[in-house]
Design a protein around this motif. Structure first.
Motif, short mmCIF file in Angstrom:
data_model
loop_
_atom_site.label_atom_id
_atom_site.label_comp_id
_atom_site.label_asym_id
_atom_site.label_seq_id
_atom_site.Cartn_x
_atom_site.Cartn_y
_atom_site.Cartn_z
N MET A 272 0.85 -1.18 0.00
CA MET A 272 0.00 0.00 0.00
C MET A 272 0.89 1.23 0.00
N GLU A 273 0.89 1.95 -1.11
CA GLU A 273 1.79 3.09 -1.26
C GLU A 273 1.27 4.32 -0.51
N ALA A 274 2.21 5.20 -0.17
CA ALA A 274 1.84 6.48 0.43
C ALA A 274 1.23 7.38 -0.64
N ALA A 275 0.57 8.41 -0.20
CA ALA A 275 -0.01 9.37 -1.14
C ALA A 275 1.10 10.07 -1.92
N PRO A 276 0.84 10.45 -3.16
CA PRO A 276 1.86 11.12 -3.97
C PRO A 276 2.37 12.39 -3.29
N GLY A 277 3.67 12.67 -3.47
CA GLY A 277 4.26 13.88 -2.93
C GLY A 277 4.89 13.72 -1.57
N MET A 278 4.72 12.56 -0.92
CA MET A 278 5.31 12.35 0.40
C MET A 278 6.76 11.86 0.25
N ASN A 279 7.63 12.42 1.06
CA ASN A 279 9.05 12.04 1.06
C ASN A 279 9.24 10.85 2.01
N VAL A 280 8.75 9.69 1.58
CA VAL A 280 8.77 8.49 2.43
C VAL A 280 9.99 7.64 2.11
N PRO A 281 10.33 6.67 2.98
CA PRO A 281 11.47 5.80 2.72
C PRO A 281 11.33 5.06 1.39
N VAL A 282 12.48 4.74 0.78
CA VAL A 282 12.51 4.07 -0.51
C VAL A 282 13.24 2.75 -0.39
#
Length: 234
Positions: A160-170
């Motif tokens: 389940m991906e985060a919402a677009p534009g979030m600087n989340v871990p990769v």
């Protein structure tokens, strides 16, 4: 007089908290799951009080004592997990400070990254499966970059991906599957992880009357509904 904690948070203040969380993760203060949870909470926070809850158990940026100047450590070699006609599993608390490699030959390799202390800005994994299975478990909400090829096999992401534009871990995975599978799955597709309840979660419940994970599920369902509406031409 307005309560300072009730002041509305700005986008710049949210990004500053996200950067503080990222630094704390590299310092070994947060696991990958904790970093992902708090990052998403930071982006949905509306007041200074809510942002403060996410960092109350972390040092202020730049407040940690300075270590003596040292030469940059040479890049460490890739750490391998190999299952040849057998199993290789890594779960629980462990440290990731180098690139990872997973090789399954007529066997299984499982890497659970959720409780790992990630000391790098990005997790990079080379996954090779030959008539075997490589399974990588990550927290829902991270960004997964899956590349490579599959020959009479399968490589896929179910996160389940985060919402677009979030600087989340990769998490970046280079996958090669020959009559085998390479899978990257999130919490919702794996055995639930028993996360420790940090103080910020208890305060979050008091502020919002709900658990952060419930709110996150509601936000994701709303995002999925918007995407469905857009695809339907509404």
């Amino acid at each position: 007089m307005t309560d300072p904690g009730a002041v509305r948070a700005s986008d710049a203040e949210r990004e500053a908290v996200v950067e503080q969380l990222r630094i704390a993760s590299v310092d070994g203060r947060l696991t990958l799951a904790e970093l992902t949870d708090r990052t998403e909470a930071a982006y949905t926070a509306t007041t200074h009080a809510e942002l403060a809850l996410l960092t109350q158990d972390l040092p202020a940026t730049g407040a940690a004592p300075m270590a003596p100047a040292q030469q940059a450590a040479p890049k460490r070699k890739r750490r391998w997990f190999v299952g040849i006609m057998g199993d290789s599993k890594r779960r629980g608390t462990w440290r990731i400070d180098q690139e990872l490699g997973a090789v399954a030959v007529m066997g299984d390799v499982v890497l659970d990254l959720r409780e790992a202390e990630v000391r790098t800005n990005m997790v990079e994994i080379l996954a090779v499966s030959v008539m075997g299975d490589v399974k990588i478990i990550v927290p829902d909400g991270v960004n997964v970059d899956l590349d490579g090829m599959a020959i009479m096999g399968d490589k896929r992401v179910d996160v389940m991906e985060a919402a677009p534009g979030m600087n989340v871990p990769v998490v970046r995975v280079q996958a090669y599957a020959v009559m085998g599978d390479v899978k990257v799955v999130g919490d919702s597709q794996a055995q639930p992880l028993r996360r420790g309840l940090g103080g910020w979660r208890e305060h979050w419940r008091r502020l919002h009357g709900t658990d952060w994970h419930d709110m996150r599920r509601q936000l994701r369902e709303a995002d999925r509904q918007i995407r469905r509406d857009l695809r339907g031409g509404y």
